[in-house]
Write a protein that holds these residues in place. Structure first.
Motif, PDB file in Angstrom:
ATOM      1  N   SER A  57       0.823  -1.198   0.000  1.00 25.41           N
ATOM      2  CA  SER A  57       0.000   0.000   0.000  1.00 25.41           C
ATOM      3  C   SER A  57       0.869   1.265   0.000  1.00 25.41           C
ATOM      4  CB  SER A  57      -0.937  -0.020   1.204  1.00 25.41           C
ATOM      5  OG  SER A  57      -1.855   1.031   1.109  1.00 25.41           O
ATOM      6  N   ALA A  58       1.905   1.257   0.831  1.00 29.92           N
ATOM      7  CA  ALA A  58       2.809   2.421   0.879  1.00 29.92           C
ATOM      8  C   ALA A  58       3.493   2.626  -0.467  1.00 29.92           C
ATOM      9  CB  ALA A  58       3.846   2.229   1.980  1.00 29.92           C
ATOM     10  N   TYR A  59       3.833   1.517  -1.134  1.00 30.42           N
ATOM     11  CA  TYR A  59       4.452   1.590  -2.467  1.00 30.42           C
ATOM     12  C   TYR A  59       3.466   2.182  -3.477  1.00 30.42           C
ATOM     13  CZ  TYR A  59       6.225  -0.074  -6.969  1.00 30.42           C
ATOM     14  OH  TYR A  59       6.651  -0.155  -8.275  1.00 30.42           O
ATOM     15  N   LEU A  60       2.222   1.700  -3.465  1.00 30.01           N
ATOM     16  CA  LEU A  60       1.227   2.197  -4.428  1.00 30.01           C
ATOM     17  C   LEU A  60       0.907   3.674  -4.184  1.00 30.01           C
ATOM     18  CD1 LEU A  60      -1.203  -0.873  -4.587  1.00 30.01           C
ATOM     19  CD2 LEU A  60       0.290  -0.060  -6.432  1.00 30.01           C
ATOM     20  N   ALA A 141     -10.800   4.995 -23.565  1.00 29.90           N
ATOM     21  CA  ALA A 141     -11.519   6.275 -23.706  1.00 29.90           C
ATOM     22  C   ALA A 141     -12.806   6.271 -22.873  1.00 29.90           C
ATOM     23  CB  ALA A 141     -11.844   6.535 -25.175  1.00 29.90           C
ATOM     24  N   GLU A 142     -13.456   5.098 -22.807  1.00 27.87           N
ATOM     25  CA  GLU A 142     -14.692   5.024 -22.012  1.00 27.87           C
ATOM     26  C   GLU A 142     -14.389   5.013 -20.520  1.00 27.87           C
ATOM     27  OE1 GLU A 142     -18.261   3.107 -23.899  1.00 27.87           O
ATOM     28  OE2 GLU A 142     -16.639   1.928 -24.787  1.00 27.87           O
ATOM     29  N   ALA A 143     -13.272   4.372 -20.164  1.00 27.02           N
ATOM     30  CA  ALA A 143     -12.846   4.394 -18.758  1.00 27.02           C
ATOM     31  C   ALA A 143     -12.575   5.834 -18.325  1.00 27.02           C
ATOM     32  CB  ALA A 143     -11.605   3.525 -18.562  1.00 27.02           C
ATOM     33  N   ALA A 144     -11.990   6.615 -19.232  1.00 26.23           N
ATOM     34  CA  ALA A 144     -11.648   8.005 -18.919  1.00 26.23           C
ATOM     35  C   ALA A 144     -12.903   8.820 -18.596  1.00 26.23           C
ATOM     36  CB  ALA A 144     -10.899   8.632 -20.098  1.00 26.23           C
ATOM     37  N   GLN A 145     -14.046   8.463 -19.246  1.00 28.03           N
ATOM     38  CA  GLN A 145     -15.299   9.182 -18.973  1.00 28.03           C
ATOM     39  C   GLN A 145     -15.855   8.891 -17.591  1.00 28.03           C
ATOM     40  OE1 GLN A 145     -17.862   8.197 -22.263  1.00 28.03           O
ATOM     41  NE2 GLN A 145     -16.808   9.580 -23.660  1.00 28.03           N
ATOM     42  N   ARG A 146     -15.364   7.843 -16.950  1.00 24.74           N
ATOM     43  CA  ARG A 146     -15.851   7.493 -15.610  1.00 24.74           C
ATOM     44  C   ARG A 146     -15.069   8.210 -14.514  1.00 24.74           C
ATOM     45  NH1 ARG A 146     -17.285   1.038 -16.230  1.00 24.74           N
ATOM     46  NH2 ARG A 146     -18.771   1.376 -17.923  1.00 24.74           N
ATOM     47  N   GLY A 147     -14.212   9.134 -14.899  1.00 24.42           N
ATOM     48  CA  GLY A 147     -13.451   9.889 -13.900  1.00 24.42           C
ATOM     49  C   GLY A 147     -11.980   9.905 -14.240  1.00 24.42           C
ATOM     50  N   GLN A 148     -11.276  10.764 -13.532  1.00 25.27           N
ATOM     51  CA  GLN A 148      -9.837  10.931 -13.760  1.00 25.27           C
ATOM     52  C   GLN A 148      -9.068   9.766 -13.147  1.00 25.27           C
ATOM     53  OE1 GLN A 148      -8.565  13.710 -15.486  1.00 25.27           O
ATOM     54  NE2 GLN A 148     -10.743  13.794 -15.932  1.00 25.27           N
ATOM     55  N   PHE A 149      -7.839   9.589 -13.604  1.00 26.08           N
ATOM     56  CA  PHE A 149      -6.943   8.666 -12.924  1.00 26.08           C
ATOM     57  C   PHE A 149      -6.654   9.219 -11.539  1.00 26.08           C
ATOM     58  CE2 PHE A 149      -5.608   7.035 -17.161  1.00 26.08           C
ATOM     59  CZ  PHE A 149      -5.751   5.699 -16.888  1.00 26.08           C
ATOM     60  N   GLY A 150      -6.461   8.323 -10.583  1.00 23.73           N
ATOM     61  CA  GLY A 150      -6.060   8.748  -9.253  1.00 23.73           C
ATOM     62  C   GLY A 150      -4.581   9.089  -9.235  1.00 23.73           C
ATOM     63  N   SER A 151      -4.027   9.220  -8.044  1.00 25.26           N
ATOM     64  CA  SER A 151      -2.623   9.628  -7.951  1.00 25.26           C
ATOM     65  C   SER A 151      -1.718   8.466  -7.555  1.00 25.26           C
ATOM     66  CB  SER A 151      -2.505  10.770  -6.947  1.00 25.26           C
ATOM     67  OG  SER A 151      -3.072  10.352  -5.720  1.00 25.26           O
ATOM     68  N   GLU A 152      -2.279   7.238  -7.533  1.00 27.46           N
ATOM     69  CA  GLU A 152      -1.438   6.093  -7.164  1.00 27.46           C
ATOM     70  C   GLU A 152      -0.513   5.698  -8.311  1.00 27.46           C
ATOM     71  OE1 GLU A 152      -3.501   2.754  -5.354  1.00 27.46           O
ATOM     72  OE2 GLU A 152      -3.234   3.777  -3.424  1.00 27.46           O
ATOM     73  N   ARG A 153       0.483   4.930  -7.964  1.00 26.79           N
ATOM     74  CA  ARG A 153       1.418   4.388  -8.925  1.00 26.79           C
ATOM     75  C   ARG A 153       0.646   3.596  -9.988  1.00 26.79           C
ATOM     76  NH1 ARG A 153       7.106   3.891  -7.482  1.00 26.79           N
ATOM     77  NH2 ARG A 153       6.627   4.257  -5.293  1.00 26.79           N
ATOM     78  N   TYR A 154       1.095   3.561 -11.183  1.00 27.38           N
ATOM     79  CA  TYR A 154       0.515   2.820 -12.324  1.00 27.38           C
ATOM     80  C   TYR A 154      -0.703   3.521 -12.939  1.00 27.38           C
ATOM     81  CZ  TYR A 154       3.081  -1.157 -10.218  1.00 27.38           C
ATOM     82  OH  TYR A 154       4.031  -1.987  -9.658  1.00 27.38           O
ATOM     83  N   ASP A 158      -0.657   5.704 -20.470  1.00 26.00           N
ATOM     84  CA  ASP A 158       0.359   4.980 -21.245  1.00 26.00           C
ATOM     85  C   ASP A 158       0.654   3.620 -20.618  1.00 26.00           C
ATOM     86  OD1 ASP A 158       0.553   6.979 -23.073  1.00 26.00           O
ATOM     87  OD2 ASP A 158       2.446   7.820 -22.329  1.00 26.00           O
ATOM     88  N   PHE A 159       0.817   3.594 -19.297  1.00 29.89           N
ATOM     89  CA  PHE A 159       1.115   2.332 -18.621  1.00 29.89           C
ATOM     90  C   PHE A 159      -0.074   1.369 -18.728  1.00 29.89           C
ATOM     91  CE2 PHE A 159       1.817  -0.499 -14.950  1.00 29.89           C
ATOM     92  CZ  PHE A 159       3.121  -0.895 -15.207  1.00 29.89           C
ATOM     93  N   GLN A 160      -1.283   1.900 -18.546  1.00 25.30           N
ATOM     94  CA  GLN A 160      -2.485   1.039 -18.577  1.00 25.30           C
ATOM     95  C   GLN A 160      -2.702   0.417 -19.958  1.00 25.30           C
ATOM     96  OE1 GLN A 160      -5.080   0.642 -15.950  1.00 25.30           O
ATOM     97  NE2 GLN A 160      -3.753   1.625 -14.448  1.00 25.30           N
ATOM     98  N   LYS A 161      -2.253   1.113 -21.013  1.00 23.19           N
ATOM     99  CA  LYS A 161      -2.384   0.540 -22.369  1.00 23.19           C
ATOM    100  C   LYS A 161      -1.527  -0.719 -22.508  1.00 23.19           C
ATOM    101  CE  LYS A 161      -3.585   4.731 -24.828  1.00 23.19           C
ATOM    102  NZ  LYS A 161      -2.922   5.966 -25.286  1.00 23.19           N
ATOM    103  N   ILE A 162      -0.325  -0.684 -21.935  1.00 26.92           N
ATOM    104  CA  ILE A 162       0.543  -1.868 -21.987  1.00 26.92           C
ATOM    105  C   ILE A 162      -0.042  -2.974 -21.110  1.00 26.92           C
ATOM    106  CG2 ILE A 162       2.924  -2.719 -21.786  1.00 26.92           C
ATOM    107  CD1 ILE A 162       3.877   0.206 -21.781  1.00 26.92           C
ATOM    108  N   VAL A 163      -0.565  -2.597 -19.948  1.00 30.09           N
ATOM    109  CA  VAL A 163      -1.203  -3.568 -19.049  1.00 30.09           C
ATOM    110  C   VAL A 163      -2.309  -4.314 -19.798  1.00 30.09           C
ATOM    111  CG1 VAL A 163      -2.636  -3.818 -16.969  1.00 30.09           C
ATOM    112  CG2 VAL A 163      -0.621  -2.323 -16.914  1.00 30.09           C
ATOM    113  N   LEU A 164      -3.127  -3.574 -20.540  1.00 28.88           N
ATOM    114  CA  LEU A 164      -4.233  -4.187 -21.287  1.00 28.88           C
ATOM    115  C   LEU A 164      -3.719  -5.209 -22.307  1.00 28.88           C
ATOM    116  CD1 LEU A 164      -7.231  -4.390 -21.938  1.00 28.88           C
ATOM    117  CD2 LEU A 164      -7.025  -2.334 -23.337  1.00 28.88           C
ATOM    118  N   GLN A 165      -2.600  -4.872 -22.973  1.00 29.38           N
ATOM    119  CA  GLN A 165      -2.007  -5.830 -23.927  1.00 29.38           C
ATOM    120  C   GLN A 165      -1.557  -7.108 -23.218  1.00 29.38           C
ATOM    121  OE1 GLN A 165       1.190  -3.713 -25.875  1.00 29.38           O
ATOM    122  NE2 GLN A 165      -0.196  -2.223 -26.814  1.00 29.38           N
TER     123      GLN A 165
END
Ligand code: ADP
Ligand code: 2DT
Length: 215
Positions: A57-60, A141-154, A158-165
């Motif tokens: 948790s502290a890392y994230l 793009a649809e995820a983005a409409q559900r709110g902003q990214f938080g401030s946690e790591r990851y 750009d990172f989430q696009k690679i995660v999806l792959q």
């Protein structure tokens, strides 16, 4: 008295990109299963309440830095430390609905430079094998409409696009019961589909032992 009066519970995992609706659907599923007389409990990984979970948790939260291999092994250790409890519940006939599991572990670390999918899987080999893995598929793009990214790591696009792959690669494994759910629909529509898949998995699980992941 038998430990399994009506067979074991099923291990049901929900995976998907950030804001796909995993937490919303896990809660609704547990509630619906209980209401239909099927014992069920929710779990989530990372489980931030344990000692290992607090390190994660502290890392994230970016309150600490950990070397990339080290944090990967901590995420895996956080699953292993809960395996005795998971087995006990499954054997008592309780189905477990889990928000993220080893698939997130592999998808996130292998999105970092220099980490192969194969290396990332090894620490989680032999974990209780999910009877059903629901992948909540949502376009970034649809995820983005559900709110902003938080401030946690990851939490960057750009990172989430690679995660999806990486998730898409993991989903090709025919030894697992992957079900891809179109997460762009309403909460109730998604819930209905998830509940149907889960009821089938619960019925099937009663007749077979708990499997071993990636083994
Ligand atoms: P996750 O656990 O996958 O990150 P959440 O369940 O926390 O996703 O949902 C992220 C946000 O999107 C929340 O604000 C939630 O209310 C909203 N949400 C969840 N499911 C849907 C849906 N099917 N349609 C629209 N918004 C949703
Ligand atoms: P949430 O608590 O919002 O789900 O975010 N992660 C998760 C990993 O990197 N490895 C893992 O093994 C697991 C289970 C995904 C948790 C963040 O931690 C990432 C997002």
């Amino acid at each position: 008295r038998s430990k399994m009066p009506c067979g074991r519970g099923a291990l049901i995992v929900l995976e998907g990109v950030d804001r796909a609706g995993k937490t919303t659907q896990c809660k609704k599923l547990v509630q619906a299963l209980i209401e239909s007389g099927r014992p069920a409990e929710m779990m989530r990984f990372p489980d931030r309440t344990t000692k290992i979970g607090q390190l994660i948790s502290a890392y994230l939260e970016k309150k600490s830095n950990l070397e990339d291999h080290t944090v990967h092994l901590l995420f895996s250790a956080n699953r292993w430390e809960l395996v005795p409890l998971m087995r006990e519940k499954l054997e008592r006939g309780i189905s477990l609905v889990v928000d993220r599991y080893a698939f997130s572990g592999v998808a996130f670390t292998s999105a970092k430079p220099g980490f192969s999918l194969e290396w990332c899987k090894i620490p989680d080999v032999g974990l209780p094998k999910p009877d059903l893995v629901l992948f909540l598929q949502l376009h970034p793009a649809e995820a983005a409409q559900r709110g902003q990214f938080g401030s946690e790591r990851y939490e960057t696009s750009d990172f989430q696009k690679i995660v999806l792959q990486r998730f898409e690669h993991l989903m090709k494994d025919p030894s697992l019961n992957w079900q891809v759910i179109d997460a762009a629909r309403s909460i109730e529509d998604l819930h209905a589909e998830i509940k149907t898949h889960s009821e089938t998995a619960i019925t099937m699980a009663k007749k077979q032992p708990i499997g071993e992941l990636w083994k």
